[in-house]
Design a protein around this motif. Structure first.
Motif, PDB file in Angstrom:
ATOM      1  N   LEU A  62       0.842  -1.191   0.000  1.00  0.00           N
ATOM      2  CA  LEU A  62       0.000   0.000   0.000  1.00  0.00           C
ATOM      3  C   LEU A  62       0.883   1.250   0.000  1.00  0.00           C
ATOM      4  O   LEU A  62       1.878   1.314   0.723  1.00  0.00           O
ATOM      5  CB  LEU A  62      -0.914   0.015   1.225  1.00  0.00           C
ATOM      6  CG  LEU A  62      -1.870  -1.185   1.372  1.00  0.00           C
ATOM      7  CD1 LEU A  62      -2.686  -1.061   2.653  1.00  0.00           C
ATOM      8  CD2 LEU A  62      -2.802  -1.282   0.164  1.00  0.00           C
ATOM      9  N   THR A  63       0.527   2.239  -0.793  1.00  0.00           N
ATOM     10  CA  THR A  63       1.298   3.478  -0.860  1.00  0.00           C
ATOM     11  C   THR A  63       0.590   4.608  -0.111  1.00  0.00           C
ATOM     12  O   THR A  63       1.230   5.425   0.547  1.00  0.00           O
ATOM     13  CB  THR A  63       1.534   3.893  -2.316  1.00  0.00           C
ATOM     14  OG1 THR A  63       0.271   3.954  -3.001  1.00  0.00           O
ATOM     15  CG2 THR A  63       2.430   2.878  -3.020  1.00  0.00           C
ATOM     16  N   LYS A  64      -0.722   4.664  -0.202  1.00  0.00           N
ATOM     17  CA  LYS A  64      -1.514   5.621   0.573  1.00  0.00           C
ATOM     18  C   LYS A  64      -2.541   4.811   1.353  1.00  0.00           C
ATOM     19  O   LYS A  64      -3.318   4.053   0.772  1.00  0.00           O
ATOM     20  CB  LYS A  64      -2.195   6.633  -0.337  1.00  0.00           C
ATOM     21  CG  LYS A  64      -2.853   7.767   0.437  1.00  0.00           C
ATOM     22  CD  LYS A  64      -3.388   8.845  -0.498  1.00  0.00           C
ATOM     23  CE  LYS A  64      -3.995   9.980   0.328  1.00  0.00           C
ATOM     24  NZ  LYS A  64      -4.533  11.065  -0.533  1.00  0.00           N
ATOM     25  N   PHE A  65      -2.520   4.979   2.663  1.00  0.00           N
ATOM     26  CA  PHE A  65      -3.377   4.115   3.482  1.00  0.00           C
ATOM     27  C   PHE A  65      -3.841   4.836   4.742  1.00  0.00           C
ATOM     28  O   PHE A  65      -3.398   5.955   5.037  1.00  0.00           O
ATOM     29  CB  PHE A  65      -2.631   2.839   3.858  1.00  0.00           C
ATOM     30  CG  PHE A  65      -1.233   3.068   4.380  1.00  0.00           C
ATOM     31  CD1 PHE A  65      -1.001   3.393   5.708  1.00  0.00           C
ATOM     32  CD2 PHE A  65      -0.142   2.999   3.516  1.00  0.00           C
ATOM     33  CE1 PHE A  65       0.272   3.624   6.175  1.00  0.00           C
ATOM     34  CE2 PHE A  65       1.151   3.216   3.982  1.00  0.00           C
ATOM     35  CZ  PHE A  65       1.359   3.533   5.319  1.00  0.00           C
TER      36      PHE A  65
ATOM     37  N   GLY B 148      -0.518  11.761  17.673  1.00  0.00           N
ATOM     38  CA  GLY B 148      -0.871  12.127  16.302  1.00  0.00           C
ATOM     39  C   GLY B 148      -2.223  11.642  15.832  1.00  0.00           C
ATOM     40  O   GLY B 148      -2.597  11.874  14.682  1.00  0.00           O
ATOM     41  N   MET B 149      -2.965  10.981  16.701  1.00  0.00           N
ATOM     42  CA  MET B 149      -4.308  10.529  16.350  1.00  0.00           C
ATOM     43  C   MET B 149      -5.290  11.706  16.443  1.00  0.00           C
ATOM     44  O   MET B 149      -5.123  12.606  17.273  1.00  0.00           O
ATOM     45  CB  MET B 149      -4.773   9.418  17.285  1.00  0.00           C
ATOM     46  CG  MET B 149      -4.106   8.073  17.040  1.00  0.00           C
ATOM     47  SD  MET B 149      -4.738   7.312  15.518  1.00  0.00           S
ATOM     48  CE  MET B 149      -4.079   5.636  15.685  1.00  0.00           C
TER      49      MET B 149
ATOM     50  N   GLN C 230      -2.274  12.057   8.316  1.00  0.00           N
ATOM     51  CA  GLN C 230      -1.444  11.656   7.175  1.00  0.00           C
ATOM     52  C   GLN C 230      -0.022  12.201   7.285  1.00  0.00           C
ATOM     53  O   GLN C 230       0.931  11.522   6.892  1.00  0.00           O
ATOM     54  CB  GLN C 230      -2.082  12.126   5.870  1.00  0.00           C
ATOM     55  CG  GLN C 230      -3.202  11.246   5.358  1.00  0.00           C
ATOM     56  CD  GLN C 230      -2.732   9.831   5.040  1.00  0.00           C
ATOM     57  OE1 GLN C 230      -1.626   9.614   4.530  1.00  0.00           O
ATOM     58  NE2 GLN C 230      -3.571   8.847   5.340  1.00  0.00           N
ATOM     59  N   CYS C 231       0.137  13.397   7.854  1.00  0.00           N
ATOM     60  CA  CYS C 231       1.490  13.946   7.988  1.00  0.00           C
ATOM     61  C   CYS C 231       2.314  13.103   8.958  1.00  0.00           C
ATOM     62  O   CYS C 231       3.528  12.941   8.773  1.00  0.00           O
ATOM     63  CB  CYS C 231       1.438  15.400   8.445  1.00  0.00           C
ATOM     64  SG  CYS C 231       0.658  15.668  10.050  1.00  0.00           S
TER      65      CYS C 231
END
Length: 236
Positions: free
Chosen positions: A143-146, A164-165, A219-220
């Motif tokens: 997976l590249t974006k998940f 970070g959640m 995402q960051c």
């Protein structure tokens, strides 16, 4: 003047014997070196440096307030399920269980079903290590974006927020109304941030009144973790 030519004489049996004895002696010296405490001390330090250079570490506070890194091992157990592949990762400090994370895979990422710190007074960084494992699980599946999802409950909301959640909206209208009456908002992220900022240092963050709330990793933060695990993998 007559010049006598030089010839290479064949090796004598005595020379061969001396060579064999020399090799035997060197072999014995090497065996003794491998069995010496000094060798194993060097080997263990080398392994420790390897463990500290990868992502398999937790934190431990000492009596002076300092922090040292503890290399840990993983015990991995896969649960057979055709609909919801699940893997359990046990964090081991020697023979002692330091923590645990349970991850369920779905097509677009993973759901962190449970994170447990076996000794909160001793170990730190359990949530961060669990997140690394979740991210690396996705990368290994191509997976590249998940997405990394989960649920916060009891008094864990603040710890997850700091890692970070971020939280979604409440689906319970009555609870949302009560929270707005108390905090002036029903936005869980704002409430948790307020609790963190107004809790005295060293005290426990009390957030159990929020109940179970769905959450996702920003995402960051995922991108930062990707960079970390590529350099220092956890699942090797």
């Amino acid at each position: 003047m007559k010049i006598t030519p030089c010839f290479i004489l064949p090796l004598s049996k005595d020379y061969n014997k001396l060579e064999a004895n020399y090799r035997k002696q060197r072999h014995q010296e090497l065996e003794e070196a491998f069995q010496s405490p000094r060798y194993w001390d060097i080997l263990e330090k080398s392994q420790l440096n390897k463990d500290l250079s990868n992502g398999r570490v937790l934190k431990q506070k000492d009596v002076n307030g300092g922090v040292k890194m503890i290399p840990i091992s993983l015990r991995i157990q896969k649960l057979i399920s055709p609909f919801e592949p699940t893997t359990e990762y046990y964090f081991m400090d020697g023979q002692t269980k330091a923590g645990y994370v349970k991850i369920k895979e779905f097509p677009k990422g993973v759901y962190i079903a449970m994170i447990k710190n076996a000794n909160q007074n001793k170990y730190g960084g359990v949530v961060e290590l669990a997140q690394k494992i979740a991210v690396e699980n996705c990368l290994r599946r191509g997976l590249t974006k998940f997405e990394i999802k989960g649920d916060a409950m009891w008094d864990s909301h603040a710890i997850h927020y700091l890692s970070g959640m971020r939280f979604g909206e409440l689906d319970n209208e009555y609870r949302a109304k009560r929270l707005k009456e108390i905090f002036g908002t029903s936005n869980i992220n704002k409430i948790v941030k307020y609790i963190i900022e107004n809790t005295p240092k060293g005290d426990r963050y009390c957030t159990s009144m929020l109940g179970t709330v769905g959450m996702h990793l920003k995402q960051c933060v995922i991108q930062k973790i990707i960079s970390l695990v590529k350099k220092s993998p956890v699942l090797y």
